[in-house]
Design an enzyme around this catalytic site. Structure first.
Site, PDB file in Angstrom:
ATOM      1  N   GLY A  46      -6.484 -24.489  30.493  1.00 17.07           N
ATOM      2  CA  GLY A  46      -7.020 -25.208  32.136  1.00 17.07           C
ATOM      3  C   GLY A  46      -5.758 -25.700  32.717  1.00 17.07           C
ATOM      4  O   GLY A  46      -4.656 -25.645  32.256  1.00 17.07           O
ATOM      5  N   GLN A  51      -0.695 -31.049  38.111  1.00 14.29           N
ATOM      6  CA  GLN A  51       0.170 -30.393  37.192  1.00 14.29           C
ATOM      7  C   GLN A  51       1.010 -29.335  38.215  1.00 14.29           C
ATOM      8  O   GLN A  51       2.273 -29.133  37.736  1.00 14.29           O
ATOM      9  CB  GLN A  51      -0.386 -29.487  36.055  1.00 14.29           C
ATOM     10  CG  GLN A  51      -0.991 -30.302  35.226  1.00 14.29           C
ATOM     11  CD  GLN A  51      -1.628 -29.448  33.825  1.00 14.29           C
ATOM     12  OE1 GLN A  51      -2.733 -29.020  33.999  1.00 14.29           O
ATOM     13  NE2 GLN A  51      -0.997 -29.486  32.872  1.00 14.29           N
ATOM     14  N   CYS A  88      -0.549 -29.226  25.999  1.00 18.80           N
ATOM     15  CA  CYS A  88      -0.658 -29.355  27.549  1.00 18.80           C
ATOM     16  C   CYS A  88       0.413 -28.632  28.113  1.00 18.80           C
ATOM     17  O   CYS A  88       1.633 -28.895  27.599  1.00 18.80           O
ATOM     18  CB  CYS A  88      -0.749 -30.888  27.840  1.00 18.80           C
ATOM     19  SG  CYS A  88      -0.512 -31.177  29.575  1.00 18.80           S
ATOM     20  N   LEU A  89       0.252 -27.856  29.103  1.00 23.02           N
ATOM     21  CA  LEU A  89       1.325 -27.186  29.900  1.00 23.02           C
ATOM     22  C   LEU A  89       2.516 -27.995  30.519  1.00 23.02           C
ATOM     23  O   LEU A  89       3.604 -27.736  30.394  1.00 23.02           O
ATOM     24  CB  LEU A  89       0.713 -26.235  31.071  1.00 23.02           C
ATOM     25  CG  LEU A  89      -0.153 -25.205  30.500  1.00 23.02           C
ATOM     26  CD1 LEU A  89      -0.868 -24.476  31.571  1.00 23.02           C
ATOM     27  CD2 LEU A  89       0.594 -24.228  29.532  1.00 23.02           C
ATOM     28  N   HIS A 130      -9.689 -33.181  28.658  1.00 21.99           N
ATOM     29  CA  HIS A 130      -8.320 -33.152  28.964  1.00 21.99           C
ATOM     30  C   HIS A 130      -8.002 -32.859  30.609  1.00 21.99           C
ATOM     31  O   HIS A 130      -7.046 -33.833  30.919  1.00 21.99           O
ATOM     32  CB  HIS A 130      -7.758 -31.685  28.253  1.00 21.99           C
ATOM     33  CG  HIS A 130      -6.288 -31.606  28.194  1.00 21.99           C
ATOM     34  ND1 HIS A 130      -5.432 -31.726  27.329  1.00 21.99           N
ATOM     35  CD2 HIS A 130      -5.401 -31.258  29.318  1.00 21.99           C
ATOM     36  CE1 HIS A 130      -4.176 -31.554  27.667  1.00 21.99           C
ATOM     37  NE2 HIS A 130      -4.188 -31.118  28.767  1.00 21.99           N
ATOM     38  N   GLU A 131      -8.722 -32.109  31.340  1.00 21.13           N
ATOM     39  CA  GLU A 131      -8.183 -31.883  32.598  1.00 21.13           C
ATOM     40  C   GLU A 131      -8.902 -32.907  33.591  1.00 21.13           C
ATOM     41  O   GLU A 131      -7.990 -33.410  34.586  1.00 21.13           O
ATOM     42  CB  GLU A 131      -8.928 -30.421  33.184  1.00 21.13           C
ATOM     43  CG  GLU A 131      -8.582 -29.388  32.251  1.00 21.13           C
ATOM     44  CD  GLU A 131      -7.053 -29.223  32.201  1.00 21.13           C
ATOM     45  OE1 GLU A 131      -6.503 -29.544  33.185  1.00 21.13           O
ATOM     46  OE2 GLU A 131      -6.856 -28.670  31.281  1.00 21.13           O
ATOM     47  N   HIS A 134      -6.094 -35.612  33.561  1.00 17.10           N
ATOM     48  CA  HIS A 134      -4.957 -35.235  34.284  1.00 17.10           C
ATOM     49  C   HIS A 134      -5.266 -35.928  35.757  1.00 17.10           C
ATOM     50  O   HIS A 134      -4.235 -36.237  36.362  1.00 17.10           O
ATOM     51  CB  HIS A 134      -4.928 -33.832  34.387  1.00 17.10           C
ATOM     52  CG  HIS A 134      -4.046 -33.213  33.409  1.00 17.10           C
ATOM     53  ND1 HIS A 134      -2.644 -33.653  33.191  1.00 17.10           N
ATOM     54  CD2 HIS A 134      -4.143 -31.951  32.647  1.00 17.10           C
ATOM     55  CE1 HIS A 134      -1.961 -32.913  32.394  1.00 17.10           C
ATOM     56  NE2 HIS A 134      -3.057 -31.935  31.822  1.00 17.10           N
TER      57      HIS A 134
HETATM   58 ZN    ZN Z   1      -2.740 -30.811  30.261  1.00 15.76          ZN
END
Ligand code: ZN
Length: 171
Positions: A46, A51, A88-89, A130-131, A134
């Protein structure tokens, strides 16, 4: 379509509460295209707009070959508890176990401007939580009080895990 650079922890945009999308126009469609391409390139399960430095309430998720685009998403129901491992990226090189609800119901708008509801559990449910975090300036590491619960991982292992999730089939 373009691959955009992904911001990492320490960048203030990741800590802002993102703004609602007032109107879905061509620029939003292009942004979503870029987000999907950036997520696949990373690869990740995701990606949220903050991000890539855009403080708007938009997220994309790809699990089981299915892309879900969420505009102005809101969690309307949480059920159960679990503590799955996640990464997480924007926090490269680590995985950790964050407390999550087992099942979640989210209300959002799609790219065509239609409202929809989606229910998720497992990896998809985890990604939804999670998203949406963010979009509120929250990272999964905020849910982990004990730093010993974070473990370093090799970049290759991270990539393979995300690829496997994208390919995973429910049957
Ligand atoms: Zn993340």
């Amino acid at each position: 379509m373009a691959i955009r650079p992904i911001l990492v922890v320490g960048n203030p945009v990741l800590r802002q509460k993102a703004k609602r999308v007032p109107r879905i126009d061509r620029s939003i469609e292009e942004l979503v295209d870029d987000m999907v391409e950036t997520m696949r390139d990373a690869p990740g399960v995701g990606l949220a707009a903050p991000q890539i430095g855009v403080s708007l309430r938009i997220a994309v998720i790809e699990v089981d070959h299915k892309v879900t685009v969420l505009i102005n998403p809101e969690i309307i129901k949480l059920k159960g508890e679990c503590e799955p491992e996640e990464g997480c990226l924007s926090v490269p090189g680590y995985w950790g176990c964050a407390k999550r609800a087992e099942s979640v119901v989210v209300k959002a708008r799609d790219l065509g401007g239609r409202d929809f509801r989606v229910q998720g559990e497992g990896l998809f449910g985890q990604a939804l939580q999670h998203e949406i975090d963010h979009l509120n300036g929250i990272l999964y590491i905020d849910h982990i009080a004990d730093p010993d619960k974070l473990r370093p991982v090799e970049p290759r292992a991270e990539r393979e895990r995300a690829r496997a999730a994208g390919r995973a089939r429910s049957d």
